[in-house]
Design a protein around this motif. Structure first.
Motif, PDB file in Angstrom:
ATOM      1  N   ARG A 174       0.835  -1.205   0.000  1.00 18.90           N
ATOM      2  CA  ARG A 174       0.000   0.000   0.000  1.00 18.90           C
ATOM      3  C   ARG A 174       0.874   1.261   0.000  1.00 18.90           C
ATOM      4  O   ARG A 174       0.652   2.172  -0.784  1.00 18.90           O
ATOM      5  N   VAL A 175       1.884   1.307   0.865  1.00 20.46           N
ATOM      6  CA  VAL A 175       2.699   2.525   0.906  1.00 20.46           C
ATOM      7  C   VAL A 175       3.521   2.687  -0.374  1.00 20.46           C
ATOM      8  O   VAL A 175       3.762   3.807  -0.821  1.00 20.46           O
ATOM      9  N   THR A 176       3.902   1.567  -0.981  1.00 24.45           N
ATOM     10  CA  THR A 176       4.616   1.655  -2.261  1.00 24.45           C
ATOM     11  C   THR A 176       3.726   2.295  -3.321  1.00 24.45           C
ATOM     12  O   THR A 176       4.176   3.128  -4.112  1.00 24.45           O
ATOM     13  N   ALA A 177       2.449   1.919  -3.321  1.00 23.37           N
ATOM     14  CA  ALA A 177       1.510   2.523  -4.280  1.00 23.37           C
ATOM     15  C   ALA A 177       1.327   4.009  -3.981  1.00 23.37           C
ATOM     16  O   ALA A 177       1.270   4.833  -4.902  1.00 23.37           O
ATOM     17  N   ILE A 178       1.260   4.367  -2.698  1.00 23.69           N
ATOM     18  CA  ILE A 178       1.107   5.785  -2.346  1.00 23.69           C
ATOM     19  C   ILE A 178       2.321   6.581  -2.824  1.00 23.69           C
ATOM     20  O   ILE A 178       2.202   7.699  -3.304  1.00 23.69           O
ATOM     21  N   ASP A 179       3.490   5.972  -2.708  1.00 22.55           N
ATOM     22  CA  ASP A 179       4.724   6.626  -3.152  1.00 22.55           C
ATOM     23  C   ASP A 179       4.619   7.043  -4.631  1.00 22.55           C
ATOM     24  O   ASP A 179       5.058   8.115  -5.024  1.00 22.55           O
ATOM     25  N   VAL A 180       4.016   6.167  -5.448  1.00 22.25           N
ATOM     26  CA  VAL A 180       3.885   6.460  -6.874  1.00 22.25           C
ATOM     27  C   VAL A 180       2.759   7.472  -7.145  1.00 22.25           C
ATOM     28  O   VAL A 180       2.912   8.363  -7.985  1.00 22.25           O
ATOM     29  N   MET A 181       1.634   7.327  -6.441  1.00 21.20           N
ATOM     30  CA  MET A 181       0.449   8.143  -6.712  1.00 21.20           C
ATOM     31  C   MET A 181       0.774   9.643  -6.691  1.00 21.20           C
ATOM     32  O   MET A 181       1.421  10.123  -5.772  1.00 21.20           O
ATOM     33  N   PHE A 182       0.285  10.347  -7.673  1.00 20.26           N
ATOM     34  CA  PHE A 182       0.401  11.816  -7.775  1.00 20.26           C
ATOM     35  C   PHE A 182       1.844  12.307  -7.867  1.00 20.26           C
ATOM     36  O   PHE A 182       2.112  13.482  -7.608  1.00 20.26           O
ATOM     37  N   GLY A 183       2.765  11.419  -8.180  1.00 26.19           N
ATOM     38  CA  GLY A 183       4.165  11.834  -8.323  1.00 26.19           C
ATOM     39  C   GLY A 183       5.025  11.295  -7.208  1.00 26.19           C
ATOM     40  O   GLY A 183       4.666  11.385  -6.028  1.00 26.19           O
ATOM     41  N   ASP A 184       6.158  10.701  -7.577  1.00 23.86           N
ATOM     42  CA  ASP A 184       7.037  10.089  -6.573  1.00 23.86           C
ATOM     43  C   ASP A 184       7.946  11.130  -5.923  1.00 23.86           C
ATOM     44  O   ASP A 184       7.848  12.331  -6.216  1.00 23.86           O
ATOM     45  N   ALA A 185       8.807  10.673  -5.045  1.00 19.63           N
ATOM     46  CA  ALA A 185       9.655  11.590  -4.263  1.00 19.63           C
ATOM     47  C   ALA A 185      10.518  12.469  -5.170  1.00 19.63           C
ATOM     48  O   ALA A 185      10.613  13.683  -4.955  1.00 19.63           O
ATOM     49  N   ASP A 186      11.120  11.859  -6.199  1.00 20.19           N
ATOM     50  CA  ASP A 186      11.972  12.655  -7.103  1.00 20.19           C
ATOM     51  C   ASP A 186      11.175  13.763  -7.782  1.00 20.19           C
ATOM     52  O   ASP A 186      11.628  14.901  -7.892  1.00 20.19           O
ATOM     53  N   TYR A 187       9.989  13.400  -8.263  1.00 19.65           N
ATOM     54  CA  TYR A 187       9.158  14.378  -8.958  1.00 19.65           C
ATOM     55  C   TYR A 187       8.849  15.565  -8.045  1.00 19.65           C
ATOM     56  O   TYR A 187       8.951  16.727  -8.452  1.00 19.65           O
ATOM     57  N   HIS A 188       8.494  15.266  -6.807  1.00 20.66           N
ATOM     58  CA  HIS A 188       8.106  16.356  -5.911  1.00 20.66           C
ATOM     59  C   HIS A 188       9.308  17.136  -5.377  1.00 20.66           C
ATOM     60  O   HIS A 188       9.181  18.315  -5.061  1.00 20.66           O
ATOM     61  N   THR A 189      10.464  16.488  -5.323  1.00 17.15           N
ATOM     62  CA  THR A 189      11.676  17.248  -4.986  1.00 17.15           C
ATOM     63  C   THR A 189      11.937  18.289  -6.076  1.00 17.15           C
ATOM     64  O   THR A 189      12.231  19.456  -5.793  1.00 17.15           O
ATOM     65  N   GLU A 190      11.790  17.857  -7.331  1.00 20.40           N
ATOM     66  CA  GLU A 190      11.999  18.782  -8.457  1.00 20.40           C
ATOM     67  C   GLU A 190      10.938  19.882  -8.475  1.00 20.40           C
ATOM     68  O   GLU A 190      11.240  21.047  -8.736  1.00 20.40           O
ATOM     69  N   ARG A 191       9.702  19.495  -8.181  1.00 20.44           N
ATOM     70  CA  ARG A 191       8.617  20.487  -8.177  1.00 20.44           C
ATOM     71  C   ARG A 191       8.863  21.524  -7.074  1.00 20.44           C
ATOM     72  O   ARG A 191       8.687  22.728  -7.272  1.00 20.44           O
ATOM     73  N   PHE A 192       9.309  21.042  -5.920  1.00 21.06           N
ATOM     74  CA  PHE A 192       9.633  21.944  -4.799  1.00 21.06           C
ATOM     75  C   PHE A 192      10.707  22.943  -5.239  1.00 21.06           C
ATOM     76  O   PHE A 192      10.582  24.149  -5.014  1.00 21.06           O
TER      77      PHE A 192
END
Lengths: 377, 399
Positions: A356-374
Motif C-alpha cells: 500500500r505505501v509503495t503505491a502511495i509513493d507512486v500516486m500523484f508523483g514520486d519523491a523525485d518528482y516532488h523534490t523537483e517540483r519543490f
C-alpha cells in the motif's frame, strides 16, 4: 502554538478507531478486498451515517468543514488499518473537483449524494505519457453544437470500475502540455464510447484504464470555465496528496509497531532478535523516519488551511510528498527485512502495508518528482 | 598488477559468446525480456542444450562430467551467460547437493545421483530452514529416528523454493537431541514421492507461490540415503553454504539490467516533452549504480584472482553477497521509478507461461513493482545480510 487536536478532531479520530477495532481486522479487510466490488458497500453506508463522507467538504457545501487537518486525522487512522474503501477517489478527488469547479446547480445535484454514500466517483486525469505532469493532457474535447466529443485514453483511474460518474480531464485547446485549455467533464460511466478495462492494483484496490471513443457530453456537463480547470485540478490533487501522505504515515507507524512487536517475540540464537543492537538502531531509525514524515504532513496540512499564497501551499505539499516518499522506502523495506521471510508472505499484514505505501509513493508523483517540483517553485 | 585475460582466455570468451548467441533459444530470450518466468520444462531444455555441449556443470571436476575449467574460465562463462540473461542451472542439484555428494557421499550415492543431476533428469530442492530456524539454522527441530534400517522423519521445513517441481529434497535433520545443537544434525536425501510428505505453497507478496512449507509425517527413509556419518551434517552443510555464496555478486546480470534501465529511461516520457534519461534525479541515481557496479566487479575479480591461485573463498565473499543483493534491490527501485503509474496494476499471471492478457503499460513496466517486492528476498535468503555483516565483523575484523 498548539499541535493538539480540537475536541471535534479527537471525536473523529475516536470514531474511526472504534470502527477499525470493532469491524476491520486483517482477515475482514482481505475478505472485503477479495469481493467483486473490492470494498464493502455496507461499510460505505456506515461511513455516510457516521458523517465521515462530509469531512472533505466545507460547511457552505453542507460538509463538516473541509479542513486539511481534519482530513489527515482521519486518513492516518485509515492508513493504520489499511482501509480499502474508495474514500480518496470519491470524496477527496471526485467530490473535491465538483466542489472546486462546479456551478451551484451541479454541486447541489452531486455533493449531497457523495455525502450520503449513494454516489461513487472516479477522476480520470493521468495518461500513458503524462507521467506526473497534470498539464500534460492529450485526451481531447471538441465542440460540436451544444456538446463536446471526447477522445483519448486515461490510465490509473482509481475506483474506475465501481464509479457511477467519471470526472474526465480533457483538452479543449492548446498544445499537449499547455496550462490553458484543460477542462473537466462529468461523464456517466455507462455512456456510449466509454470502455473500462478493470484491474486490481498492487495494493489490492480496484482501478481501470478507460478509453473514450467519440463520447458525446452535453456542454452542461463541463465543470467550470472552458479550458480553465488546471489550477483547481492542481489544488484538489494537492489536497489528495496531503491526505494520502497522512494515510502513509499511519501505515508506516503500523509497520514500525508490528516490527518492534515481532522483534520482541521472534527468537534466534536463543534470544529475541529485538535484543540485538544492530536491529535496535535500525528500528530507532524507522521511528525517526515516521516522526519526520508525520511532522511534514502536519506542516503541509496546516499550510493548506492557512491564508498563505497558492505557491507556498504547493511548495509545502511537494515537500511533504517527497519526504514521505523517502520514509516509505526506508521504513517499508526495513519492516520486511527485520521480519525476514515471513514479512514477504501474503499471510502477514506487513507485506500488505508495504504494498500500500509503495503505491502511495507512486500516486500523484514520486519523491523525485516532488523534490523537483519543490525546487522549481 | 593487471586485470587482463590471456589470449587463450579471450579465445574461450569468443567461443562462449558464439555458442550462447546461436544456441540460447530466441523464444526464451523474448520471454525474459518481458520479465516472464521460464517454465520447468524450458529450464530443463536449456540445461540439456548445455549438457550436449559438455558445459552443464562448469564447477564440477572432469571425473564427474564437469568441464574441468579454471576459475577464470568459469567466471567468463558465468559472465557471458549473465550478460545475455541465460539462466544458470537451478542451483539445488548442480551447485548445492552435488558438491556434498562428491565430497562426502559414498560411491554408490555418487553413481546413483550425480549423472541425473548433470543431465537435468532429476530436480532437487532444499530442506534447511524451519519456521523457528532461519538465520539460526542449527536450532532446527525436524527429527529422524532410527527404526531398523530406516529413519522415520517428522517435522516441517519452510522457504522451500520450487519444491512443487522437485523429485528429491536434501534435508538437515536432528538425529541426536542430547548434544550441542550443531553436533546432533545429519544430512539426509529424501524422495519427494515418499508417503507422508505434503507440500503447502506459500504465496509471496508478488502473488507467486514460489516457496513452500514441506511437512514430514512419519516419512520412512532408507539408511542408505544418509550422507557421510550420522551427526556430521552441520559440518557438511557449512561447506555447502560457502558454495551457495559463489556468483552471488551478480555483476553480469546487474550490467544487463543497467542497460535495460538506460534503454527504458530513454523511451519514458518525463511529462514535459523530454525523456527520463535526461532527468537529473534519475540519471544521477543511475550513474551512482553504474559506479558501484564497477567497484563490485573489481572486488569480485580480486576474490577470483585469489581463488585461482588456490586460496579458499574467505569471509570476504560476504562483501559480494551484501553489495550484490543491495545493488540489485536499488535497481529494482529505479525500474519502479521509471514505470510510475504503469507499475501499479497487479497482474501476476503475466509472468506465467502462455499469458495472453492485455498489456496495461508499455514494455515490462507492470513487472516493476512485483519484481521490487519479490527481490526483497535477496537480502534475506542465502544467509541474511545481517548474518553476512556478522561474519565480516567476527571473522574479518576480529570483533
Amino acid at each position: 502554538m498548539d499541535f493538539s487536536y480540537t475536541e471535534e478532531q479527537q471525536m473523529l479520530q475516536d470514531s474511526v478507531q472504534k470502527f477499525v477495532q470493532k469491524s476491520y481486522d486483517f482477515g475482514t479487510r482481505n475478505a472485503i478486498l477479495a469481493s467483486d466490488d473490492g470494498y464493502s458497500i455496507e461499510n460505505w453506508q456506515l461511513f455516510a451515517e457516521l458523517g465521515w463522507l462530509t469531512v472533505p467538504f466545507s460547511e457552505a457545501d453542507g460538509g463538516f468543514g473541509g479542513s486539511a487537518v481534519d482530513l489527515i486525522v482521519m486518513m492516518e487512522e485509515f492508513g493504520k488499518a489499511n482501509l480499502v474503501e474508495p474514500f480518496m477517489p470519491t470524496a477527496i478527488l471526485g467530490g473535491g473537483l465538483v466542489a472546486a469547479l462546479g456551478a451551484d446547480t451541479q454541486k447541489a445535484e452531486l455533493l449531497p449524494r457523495v455525502m450520503d454514500g449513494s454516489l461513487q466517483l472516479a477522476c480520470a486525469y493521468a495518461e500513458s505519457t503524462s507521467r506526473f505532469n497534470l498539464a500534460s493532457v492529450t485526451t481531447s474535447a471538441e465542440s460540436e453544437a451544444d456538446s463536446l466529443v471526447i477522445n483519448g485514453s486515461k490510465i490509473a483511474v482509481l475506483n474506475g470500475p465501481g464509479a457511477d460518474k467519471l470526472l474526465v480531464v480533457a483538452r479543449e485547446s492548446g498544445a499537449t502540455a499547455d496550462n490553458a485549455g484543460i477542462s473537466v467533464f462529468l461523464v456517466d460511466s455507462e455512456s456510449e464510447g466509454v470502455s473500462i478495462q478493470a484491474y486490481t492494483n498492487v495494493d489490492g484496490k480496484k482501478a481501470a484504464r478507460i478509453d473514450f471513443d467519440s463520447v458525446t457530453v452535453p456542454a452542461a456537463q463541463r465543470l467550470g470555465e472552458a479550458g480553465g480547470a488546471l489550477a483547481a485540478l492542481q489544488a484538489v490533487i494537492d489536497r489528495a496528496i496531503v491526505a494520502t501522505s497522512a494515510e502513509a504515515v499511519g501505515a508506516l507507524e503500523a509497520l514500525l509497531q508490528k516490527t518492534v512487536e515481532y522483534s520482541k517475540t521472534r527468537k534466534q540464537f536463543g534470544t529475541a532478535i529485538g535484543t540485538f543492537q544492530a536491529l535496535q538502531h535500525r528500528m530507532a531509525d524507522m521511528f525517526i523516519e515516521c516522526q519526520l514524515a508525520r511532522s511534514i504532513v502536519i506542516m503541509a496540512a496546516m499550510k493548506l488551511d492557512s491564508s498563505e499564497g497558492e505557491l507556498e501551499k504547493t511548495k509545502s505539499v511537494s515537500a511533504a510528498k517527497s519526504r514521505v516518499g523517502r520514509a516509505i522506502r526506508k521504513v517499508g523495506q526495513e519492516a520486511i527485512q527485520i521480519h525476514g521471510g515471513i514479512g514477504m508472505t501474503e499471510e502477514l499484514d506487513v507485506g500488505h502495508l508495504f504494498k500500500r505505501v509503495t503505491a502511495i509513493d507512486v500516486m500523484f508523483g514520486d519523491a523525485d518528482y516532488h523534490t523537483e517540483r519543490f525546487a522549481s517553485i | 598488477m593487471n586485470a587482463d585475460f590471456t589470449t587463450e582466455e579471450l579465445a574461450f570468451q569468443d567461443e562462449v559468446r558464439d555458442f550462447l548467441e546461436s544456441e540460447f533459444p530466441a523464444e526464451f530470450r523474448a520471454k525474459l525480456d518481458v520479465s516472464q518466468r521460464l517454465s520447468k520444462d524450458e529450464l530443463v531444455r536449456w540445461q540439456k542444450i548445455l549438457y550436449q555441449k559438455g558445459w552443464a556443470a562448469p564447477s564440477w571436476p572432469e571425473e564427474y562430467g564437469g568441464t574441468g575449467w579454471t576459475q577464470i574460465q568459469r567466471y567468463i562463462f558465468a559472465t557471458e551467460m549473465g550478460l545475455i540473461g541465460a539462466p544458470e542451472p537451478v542451483a539445488f542439484g548442480m551447485k548445492m547437493v552435488a558438491p556434498i555428494l562428491m565430497t562426502f557421499g559414498s560411491d554408490e550415492q555418487k553413481q546413483r545421483f550425480l549423472p541425473d543431476i548433470l543431465e537435468s533428469n532429476v530436480w532437487w530442492c532444499q530442506g534447511y530452514s524451519e519456521p523457528n530456524a532461519g538465520s539460526d539454522l542449527a536450532s532446527l527441530k525436524t527429527t529422524a529416528m532410527r527404526d531398523g534400517d530406516e529413519y522415520i522423519v517428522n517435522g516441517a521445513k519452510t522457504w522451500n523454493t520450487y519444491g512443487q517441481y522437485a523429485d528429491w529434497i536434501f534435508c538437515l535433520v536432528r538425529t541426536d537431541n542430547t548434544v550441542k545443537k550443531q553436533e546432533g544434525i545429519s544430512f539426509l536425501l529424501i524422495d519427494m514421492k515418499s508417503p507422508g510428505i505434503t507440500l503447502k505453497p506459500i504465496v509471496l507478496i508478488d502473488g507467486h507461490p514460489e516457496v513452500n512449507e514441506v511437512f514430514f509425517d512419519d516419512v520412512r527413509v532408507p539408511m542408505g540415503n544418509l550422507i557421510g556419518e550420522e551427526n556430521k551434517g552441520w559440518t557438511y552443510a557449512k561447506l555447502l553454504l560457502t558454495h551457495e555464496r559463489s556468483n552471488i555478486a551478480g555483476v553480469p546480470r546487474g550490467k544487463r539490467r543497467l542497460r535495460a534501465l538506460k534503454r527504458i529511461a530513454k523511451d519514458t516520457d518525463d511529462g514535459f516533452g523530454g525523456n527520463m534519461l535526461g532527468n537529473a534525479s534519475f540519471s544521477n541515481k543511475l550513474t551512482d549504480i553504474e559506479i558501484q557496479l564497477q567497484a563490485l566487479e573489481y572486488s569480485e575479480l580480486r576474490t577470483l584472482a585469489a581463488l585461482s591461485v588456490g586460496k579458499a573463498p574467505g569471509p570476504e565473499s560476504s562483501i559480494l553477497k551484501v553489495v550484490g543483493t543491495e545493488l540489485a534491490q536499488e535497481m529494482d527501485e529505479l525500474f519502479v521509478d521509471l514505470a510510475g503509474y504503469h507499475c501499479l496494476p497487479f497482474v501476476p499471471e503475466q509472468f506465467e507461461d502462455g499469458f495472453q492478457g492485455v498489456q496495461l503499460g508499455p514494455g515490462n513496466s507492470a513487472a516493476a513493482a512485483l519484481t521490487y517486492f519479490n527481490n526483497r528476498k535477496l537480502s534475506i535468503f542465502g544467509g541474511s545480510n545481517e548474518i553476512q555483516r556478522n561474519i565480516i565483523s567476527k571473522h574479518v575484523l576480529g570483533l
